[in-house]
Write a protein that holds these residues in place. Structure first.
Motif, PDB file in Angstrom:
ATOM      1  N   LEU A 128       0.826  -1.223   0.000  1.00  0.00           N
ATOM      2  CA  LEU A 128       0.000   0.000   0.000  1.00  0.00           C
ATOM      3  C   LEU A 128       0.856   1.268   0.000  1.00  0.00           C
ATOM      4  N   SER A 129       1.877   1.304   0.847  1.00  0.00           N
ATOM      5  CA  SER A 129       2.706   2.518   0.909  1.00  0.00           C
ATOM      6  C   SER A 129       3.514   2.704  -0.368  1.00  0.00           C
ATOM      7  N   THR A 130       4.008   1.616  -0.947  1.00  0.00           N
ATOM      8  CA  THR A 130       4.756   1.721  -2.205  1.00  0.00           C
ATOM      9  C   THR A 130       3.832   2.184  -3.326  1.00  0.00           C
ATOM     10  N   ALA A 131       2.614   1.663  -3.348  1.00  0.00           N
ATOM     11  CA  ALA A 131       1.644   2.100  -4.372  1.00  0.00           C
ATOM     12  C   ALA A 131       1.302   3.576  -4.200  1.00  0.00           C
ATOM     13  N   LEU A 132       1.088   4.001  -2.965  1.00  0.00           N
ATOM     14  CA  LEU A 132       0.747   5.401  -2.709  1.00  0.00           C
ATOM     15  C   LEU A 132       1.884   6.334  -3.116  1.00  0.00           C
ATOM     16  N   VAL A 133       3.083   6.053  -2.651  1.00  0.00           N
ATOM     17  CA  VAL A 133       4.225   6.932  -2.937  1.00  0.00           C
ATOM     18  C   VAL A 133       4.558   6.924  -4.427  1.00  0.00           C
ATOM     19  N   THR A 134       4.586   5.748  -5.031  1.00  0.00           N
ATOM     20  CA  THR A 134       4.906   5.662  -6.457  1.00  0.00           C
ATOM     21  C   THR A 134       3.819   6.319  -7.294  1.00  0.00           C
ATOM     22  N   GLY A 135       2.573   6.062  -6.927  1.00  0.00           N
ATOM     23  CA  GLY A 135       1.468   6.687  -7.657  1.00  0.00           C
ATOM     24  C   GLY A 135       1.519   8.203  -7.598  1.00  0.00           C
ATOM     25  N   LEU A 136       1.788   8.731  -6.408  1.00  0.00           N
ATOM     26  CA  LEU A 136       1.890  10.191  -6.273  1.00  0.00           C
ATOM     27  C   LEU A 136       3.119  10.738  -7.001  1.00  0.00           C
ATOM     28  N   ALA A 137       4.250  10.049  -6.871  1.00  0.00           N
ATOM     29  CA  ALA A 137       5.493  10.535  -7.482  1.00  0.00           C
ATOM     30  C   ALA A 137       5.385  10.615  -8.998  1.00  0.00           C
ATOM     31  N   PHE A 138       4.735   9.637  -9.599  1.00  0.00           N
ATOM     32  CA  PHE A 138       4.587   9.660 -11.059  1.00  0.00           C
ATOM     33  C   PHE A 138       3.274  10.318 -11.492  1.00  0.00           C
TER      34      PHE A 138
END
Length: 181
Positions: free
Chosen positions: A150-160
């Protein structure tokens, strides 16, 4: 610059998570490494790797008050480097929702598999040296895996995603400006 700032944010997130044990591994590490790998040259990957290695040392010795043994972190450090390379391979030339999702799942799943296998194989007495013991180790890691995913999806989704949304918004508004004039 954004890639470096995101790694710094990831390091800070480790300290926040360490002080709130109920967060169970909800950090920005995976997402920041994927973004860094996608946005910075391979030669610069040594900087976040070194920063995360120092963070691991500091947290082990100062925060958790455990003795530090570098061999206990080799899997984690190899994973840090591998995730940056994964970001480079999947997200450097072409970013899409599917590629971001694949990178998120691959990075979180490889960490789950590698770290729990390492815990099973290296931590004497914690898990029986059997298939059942290995499955127990993986079972114990599931809450951490869920939160890492969940945290990787959130951070990656926001970053890109945020830069892509800003670009679309800017393009939309500049196109409207041309039609009005």
């Amino acid at each position: 610059m954004a890639a470096y700032l995101l790694v710094l944010f990831a390091i800070v997130s480790r300290y926040v998570v360490a002080s709130h044990h109920d967060w169970l591994n909800f950090t920005a590490i995976g997402g920041s490494l994927l973004f860094f790998g996608a946005r910075r040259p391979l030669g610069q990957m040594v900087l976040p790797l070194a920063a995360l290695m120092v963070t691991d040392y500091f947290m082990t010795v100062s925060y958790y008050s455990y003795p530090f043994h570098a061999q206990d972190y080799l899997v984690t450090w190899a994973w840090y480097a591998a995730v940056m390379v994964l970001g480079r391979l999947l997200l450097h030339h072409r970013v899409s929702a599917g590629r971001v999702a694949a990178a998120v799942v691959l990075s979180s799943t490889t960490f789950f598999l590698a770290s729990n296998f390492a815990a099973w194989s290296m931590l004497q007495g914690l898990y029986p040296r059997s298939f059942g013991g290995l499955m127990t180790a993986y079972g114990a890691g599931l809450p951490f895996y869920r939160n890492d995913l969940l945290s990787t999806a959130l951070v990656t989704g926001l970053a890109f995603g945020l830069p892509a949304l800003a670009h679309r918004w800017s393009a939309l508004h500049s196109a409207e400006g041309r039609h009005v004039a």
